[in-house]
Design a protein around this motif. Structure first.
Motif, PDB file in Angstrom:
ATOM      1  N   GLY A 202      -7.213 -15.508  -1.549  1.00 13.60           N
ATOM      2  CA  GLY A 202      -7.388 -14.095  -1.229  1.00 13.60           C
ATOM      3  C   GLY A 202      -6.119 -13.320  -0.985  1.00 13.60           C
ATOM      4  N   LYS A 203      -4.988 -13.787  -1.534  1.00 11.10           N
ATOM      5  CA  LYS A 203      -3.711 -13.072  -1.315  1.00 11.10           C
ATOM      6  C   LYS A 203      -3.734 -11.697  -1.966  1.00 11.10           C
ATOM      7  CE  LYS A 203      -1.333 -16.433  -3.179  1.00 11.10           C
ATOM      8  NZ  LYS A 203      -2.406 -17.422  -3.387  1.00 11.10           N
ATOM      9  N   SER A 204      -4.129 -11.640  -3.231  1.00 12.64           N
ATOM     10  CA  SER A 204      -4.179 -10.349  -3.935  1.00 12.64           C
ATOM     11  C   SER A 204      -5.222  -9.420  -3.318  1.00 12.64           C
ATOM     12  CB  SER A 204      -4.496 -10.577  -5.419  1.00 12.64           C
ATOM     13  OG  SER A 204      -3.476 -11.329  -6.044  1.00 12.64           O
ATOM     14  N   THR A 205      -6.335  -9.987  -2.889  1.00  9.00           N
ATOM     15  CA  THR A 205      -7.381  -9.185  -2.250  1.00  9.00           C
ATOM     16  C   THR A 205      -6.882  -8.580  -0.949  1.00  9.00           C
ATOM     17  OG1 THR A 205      -9.091 -10.594  -3.219  1.00  9.00           O
ATOM     18  CG2 THR A 205      -9.725  -9.246  -1.337  1.00  9.00           C
ATOM     19  N   LEU A 206      -6.186  -9.381  -0.161  1.00 12.05           N
ATOM     20  CA  LEU A 206      -5.631  -8.876   1.103  1.00 12.05           C
ATOM     21  C   LEU A 206      -4.661  -7.728   0.854  1.00 12.05           C
ATOM     22  CD1 LEU A 206      -5.178  -9.149   4.187  1.00 12.05           C
ATOM     23  CD2 LEU A 206      -3.363 -10.798   3.649  1.00 12.05           C
ATOM     24  N   VAL A 207      -3.737  -7.915  -0.086  1.00 14.45           N
ATOM     25  CA  VAL A 207      -2.737  -6.884  -0.377  1.00 14.45           C
ATOM     26  C   VAL A 207      -3.399  -5.614  -0.898  1.00 14.45           C
ATOM     27  CG1 VAL A 207      -0.797  -6.301  -1.883  1.00 14.45           C
ATOM     28  CG2 VAL A 207      -0.873  -8.531  -0.765  1.00 14.45           C
ATOM     29  N   ALA A 208      -4.401  -5.764  -1.760  1.00 17.38           N
ATOM     30  CA  ALA A 208      -5.084  -4.593  -2.319  1.00 17.38           C
ATOM     31  C   ALA A 208      -5.785  -3.785  -1.228  1.00 17.38           C
ATOM     32  CB  ALA A 208      -6.083  -5.035  -3.387  1.00 17.38           C
ATOM     33  N   HIS A 209      -6.434  -4.472  -0.286  1.00 25.23           N
ATOM     34  CA  HIS A 209      -7.092  -3.765   0.806  1.00 25.23           C
ATOM     35  C   HIS A 209      -6.085  -3.055   1.698  1.00 25.23           C
ATOM     36  CE1 HIS A 209     -10.817  -5.818  -0.247  1.00 25.23           C
ATOM     37  NE2 HIS A 209     -11.424  -5.044   0.624  1.00 25.23           N
ATOM     38  N   ILE A 210      -4.961  -3.701   1.941  1.00 24.76           N
ATOM     39  CA  ILE A 210      -3.933  -3.092   2.784  1.00 24.76           C
ATOM     40  C   ILE A 210      -3.385  -1.828   2.126  1.00 24.76           C
ATOM     41  CG2 ILE A 210      -1.583  -3.437   3.639  1.00 24.76           C
ATOM     42  CD1 ILE A 210      -2.419  -6.405   4.078  1.00 24.76           C
ATOM     43  N   CYS A 211      -3.151  -1.899   0.835  1.00 22.72           N
ATOM     44  CA  CYS A 211      -2.591  -0.736   0.136  1.00 22.72           C
ATOM     45  C   CYS A 211      -3.564   0.442   0.099  1.00 22.72           C
ATOM     46  CB  CYS A 211      -2.188  -1.124  -1.288  1.00 22.72           C
ATOM     47  SG  CYS A 211      -0.792  -2.262  -1.359  1.00 22.72           S
ATOM     48  N   LYS A 212      -4.860   0.173   0.204  1.00 16.78           N
ATOM     49  CA  LYS A 212      -5.848   1.249   0.206  1.00 16.78           C
ATOM     50  C   LYS A 212      -6.092   1.809   1.606  1.00 16.78           C
ATOM     51  CE  LYS A 212      -8.432   0.223  -3.996  1.00 16.78           C
ATOM     52  NZ  LYS A 212      -8.200   1.576  -4.538  1.00 16.78           N
ATOM     53  N   ASP A 213      -5.567   1.143   2.614  1.00 12.58           N
ATOM     54  CA  ASP A 213      -5.699   1.656   3.975  1.00 12.58           C
ATOM     55  C   ASP A 213      -4.936   2.977   4.098  1.00 12.58           C
ATOM     56  OD1 ASP A 213      -4.876   1.928   6.936  1.00 12.58           O
ATOM     57  OD2 ASP A 213      -6.331   0.279   6.998  1.00 12.58           O
ATOM     58  N   GLU A 214      -5.554   3.972   4.707  1.00  9.31           N
ATOM     59  CA  GLU A 214      -4.946   5.303   4.797  1.00  9.31           C
ATOM     60  C   GLU A 214      -3.626   5.284   5.554  1.00  9.31           C
ATOM     61  OE1 GLU A 214      -7.650   8.096   6.414  1.00  9.31           O
ATOM     62  OE2 GLU A 214      -8.964   8.115   4.652  1.00  9.31           O
ATOM     63  N   ARG A 215      -3.505   4.405   6.548  1.00  9.70           N
ATOM     64  CA  ARG A 215      -2.260   4.337   7.300  1.00  9.70           C
ATOM     65  C   ARG A 215      -1.101   3.939   6.392  1.00  9.70           C
ATOM     66  NH1 ARG A 215      -4.171   0.104  11.647  1.00  9.70           N
ATOM     67  NH2 ARG A 215      -5.498  -0.458   9.871  1.00  9.70           N
ATOM     68  N   VAL A 216      -1.371   3.055   5.426  1.00 14.20           N
ATOM     69  CA  VAL A 216      -0.330   2.596   4.506  1.00 14.20           C
ATOM     70  C   VAL A 216      -0.107   3.605   3.390  1.00 14.20           C
ATOM     71  CG1 VAL A 216       0.298   0.778   2.863  1.00 14.20           C
ATOM     72  CG2 VAL A 216      -0.785   0.178   5.041  1.00 14.20           C
ATOM     73  N   SER A 217      -1.188   4.067   2.783  1.00 19.10           N
ATOM     74  CA  SER A 217      -1.046   5.004   1.665  1.00 19.10           C
ATOM     75  C   SER A 217      -0.400   6.321   2.096  1.00 19.10           C
ATOM     76  CB  SER A 217      -2.420   5.276   1.034  1.00 19.10           C
ATOM     77  OG  SER A 217      -3.310   5.824   1.986  1.00 19.10           O
ATOM     78  N   ASN A 218      -0.604   6.728   3.343  1.00 16.91           N
ATOM     79  CA  ASN A 218       0.032   7.957   3.835  1.00 16.91           C
ATOM     80  C   ASN A 218       1.474   7.728   4.275  1.00 16.91           C
ATOM     81  OD1 ASN A 218      -2.322   9.426   3.450  1.00 16.91           O
ATOM     82  ND2 ASN A 218      -3.046   9.115   5.542  1.00 16.91           N
ATOM     83  N   HIS A 219       1.833   6.478   4.516  1.00 19.36           N
ATOM     84  CA  HIS A 219       3.177   6.168   5.012  1.00 19.36           C
ATOM     85  C   HIS A 219       4.189   6.037   3.883  1.00 19.36           C
ATOM     86  CE1 HIS A 219       6.044   4.663   7.976  1.00 19.36           C
ATOM     87  NE2 HIS A 219       6.344   3.669   7.154  1.00 19.36           N
ATOM     88  N   PHE A 220       3.731   5.543   2.724  1.00 22.66           N
ATOM     89  CA  PHE A 220       4.642   5.299   1.606  1.00 22.66           C
ATOM     90  C   PHE A 220       4.434   6.334   0.506  1.00 22.66           C
ATOM     91  CE2 PHE A 220       4.329   1.171   3.663  1.00 22.66           C
ATOM     92  CZ  PHE A 220       5.668   0.798   3.738  1.00 22.66           C
ATOM     93  N   SER A 221       5.568   6.751  -0.079  1.00 23.45           N
ATOM     94  CA  SER A 221       5.501   7.711  -1.180  1.00 23.45           C
ATOM     95  C   SER A 221       4.888   7.073  -2.416  1.00 23.45           C
ATOM     96  CB  SER A 221       6.903   8.225  -1.512  1.00 23.45           C
ATOM     97  OG  SER A 221       7.546   8.703  -0.362  1.00 23.45           O
ATOM     98  N   GLU A 222       5.309   5.838  -2.703  1.00 16.19           N
ATOM     99  CA  GLU A 222       4.823   5.132  -3.888  1.00 16.19           C
ATOM    100  C   GLU A 222       4.641   3.647  -3.566  1.00 16.19           C
ATOM    101  OE1 GLU A 222       3.912   6.541  -6.579  1.00 16.19           O
ATOM    102  OE2 GLU A 222       4.850   8.524  -6.455  1.00 16.19           O
ATOM    103  N   ILE A 223       3.718   3.048  -4.263  1.00 16.29           N
ATOM    104  CA  ILE A 223       3.496   1.598  -4.163  1.00 16.29           C
ATOM    105  C   ILE A 223       3.627   1.013  -5.567  1.00 16.29           C
ATOM    106  CG2 ILE A 223       1.888  -0.234  -3.529  1.00 16.29           C
ATOM    107  CD1 ILE A 223       0.635   1.671  -1.513  1.00 16.29           C
TER     108      ILE A 223
END
Length: 485
Positions: A202-223
């Motif tokens: 579940g490594k890719s699944t974990l990373v994908a969920h984290i990147c969709k979290d609003e706290r992360v998506s609002n913090h970074f300009s680009e992923i």
């Protein structure tokens, strides 16, 4: 003095009587089962409330994770109790095979004479462990109202598991905490988080969920995602430079109007240290301050590349895996109302060996065909597939038998995954295995379409080989001839 002696003797007598009563009146199985059930319900209430909160404290997350494990063990023991009780009443049903279930630790060594005592002991142990955990999470219960609620649709539990990541709340929050950490002024170090674990954990699944979290998506300009099967020479550094240049050209900024980049490097194999050094140097040159890197791999060798403690993902425990599988297999139905089905489902889950992909495929197949004869057929078939599935997971060709076409050989050459946006095969692997589709020659079959990020399609490259009946008969006759001699 006589009054004191009388009081002392009376107290001793009372304690002695209570001691012998407690020793002679052991709790029955039903008493132990009832106590455990009530404690499990208390734990579920706490866990459900905590799951709806945005907890950031690492110690509280660890407590929650330990409580969840104890709850899974309690649920597992309750199902074992029901399984054993139903098995005792339905012993004449010879189609049930318990070999896979009896391999599990909780019921090793059970025999007919001591089974009740063993089960009662295990029920009591699960009860005591869970009570202890509930008492130890008083701080968690106290501080829960201080954390903001997460928005959640009122899904039923099986839909929630179908559409959300299961059992990784602590790992997700620790990763988010790393990503949102702001470096002190003057620091030029590029922070790197390694995430390691075996294949399909579940490594890719974990990373994908984290990147969709609003706290992360609002913090970074680009992923930026970089995926490599085998990194050589300057491929990694070159890919990073090109990717960063492309992202900078888009001029997309976050809500704080600060440019930060998050780079996700997914590796299928090992990473050469020289290649990593080139990549790290390029990252420091091209990436703005407070940018972050996450690198994932099956190999523990990448741990040394991190600037913080690595995150290690492990497979679910037997108890957590059964909780996951049972919820998906029964859906909105109550497993307690279908003891025979629960018995079969426990055996299937024990054979699948903690495979999340196998759980999704098999559980949905069972739920869509709620028939006791079909479930028994699936159980018998999964037993035969065990060795072949191990070969497929290892990336080696494997031969599978199909339920209704034993005269043909189904060979899986290799497996791969692709994003859901790409075209997927129209043939389903489940339809091939269970006889609803009958392709010929070489073909590709869709094994599973993930319903959660990163929404991969899992595909098998297969071939149907015609069996040479004459050669098979000759081989059998030779074997018989040797046996007679």
């Amino acid at each position: 003095m006589e009054i004191i002696v009388s009081a002392v003797l009376g107290e001793l007598t009372t304690r002695s009587i209570n001691f012998f009563i407690n020793k002679s009146s052991k709790p029955t199985l039903l008493d132990a089962e009832g106590c455990l059930r009530r404690v499990v319900l208390r734990a579920i209430v706490i866990i459900d409330e905590a799951m709806g909160r945005q907890i950031t404290n690492e110690a509280l997350l660890l407590q929650l994770d330990m409580l969840r494990d104890a709850m899974h063990r309690g649920c597992y023991m309750l199902d074992i109790f029901r399984y054993q009780s139903h098995d005792k009443d339905d012993a004449e049903d010879q189609s049930m095979s318990h070999s896979s279930l009896f391999k599990l630790n909780y019921i090793k060594g059970f025999c007919s004479s001591s089974r009740n005592a063993q089960i009662s002991k295990q029920l009591q142990k699960a009860h005591d462990d869970l009570i202890s955990m509930i008492l130890n999470v008083e701080e968690l219960v106290t501080f829960l109202p201080r954390y903001p609620r997460l928005y959640r649709q009122p899904y039923s539990m099986h839909l929630l598991l179908d559409n959300c990541m299961f059992g990784r709340q602590m790992e997700a929050e620790l990763t988010i905490k790393f990503l949102l950490h702001t470096q002190p002024l003057g620091s030029e170090e590029l922070e790197v988080l390694p995430i390691v674990g075996p294949g399909r954990v579940g490594k890719s699944t974990l990373v994908a969920h984290i990147c969709k979290d609003e706290r992360v998506s609002n913090h970074f300009s680009e992923i930026l995602f970089l995926r490599y099967n085998d990194v050589k020479d300057d491929e990694l550094a070159a890919g990073l430079r090109e990717g960063c240049a492309m992202k900078h050209q888009s001029h997309v900024s976050n809500s704080e109007n600060v440019v930060r980049l998050l780079v996700i490097v997914e590796l299928a194999g090992d990473l050469n240290e020289d290649a990593w050094n080139r990549m790290y140097s390029a990252s420091k040159y091209f990436m703005p301050r407070d940018s972050k890197v996450i690198i994932t791999s099956r190999s523990d060798k990448i741990v040394k590349f991190g600037t913080t403690r690595a995150l290690t993902l492990k497979y679910l425990s037997h108890e957590a895996y059964w909780y996951f599988f049972k919820t998906l297999a029964f859906g909105s139905m109550d497993p307690e109302m279908h003891p025979k089905f629960t018995q079969l489902a426990m055996e299937v889950a024990g054979i699948l060996n903690n495979s999340l992909l196998g759980a999704n495929i098999t559980a949905h197949l069972l739920r869509d065909n709620f028939d006791i004869h079909f479930w028994r057929k699936v159980l018998d078939f999964v037993k035969v597939l065990t060795h072949s599935l191990d070969l497929i997971i290892q990336g080696r060709p494997a031969q599978l038998e199909r339920m209704d076409t034993s005269y043909k050989n189904l060979v899986v050459r290799h497996q791969y995954k692709c994003p859901s946006q790409e075209a997927a095969p129209k043939i389903g692997m489940v339809d091939v295995v269970y006889g609803r589709a009958k392709p010929r020659g070489k073909f590709e079959a869709l094994v599973w379409r993930s319903r959660i990020p990163p929404f991969y399609n899992y595909i098998y490259s297969c071939e149907i080989r015609e069996q040479n009946t004459k050669a098979a008969k000759r081989k059998r006759s030779l074997e018989n001839r040797v046996t007679i001699c």
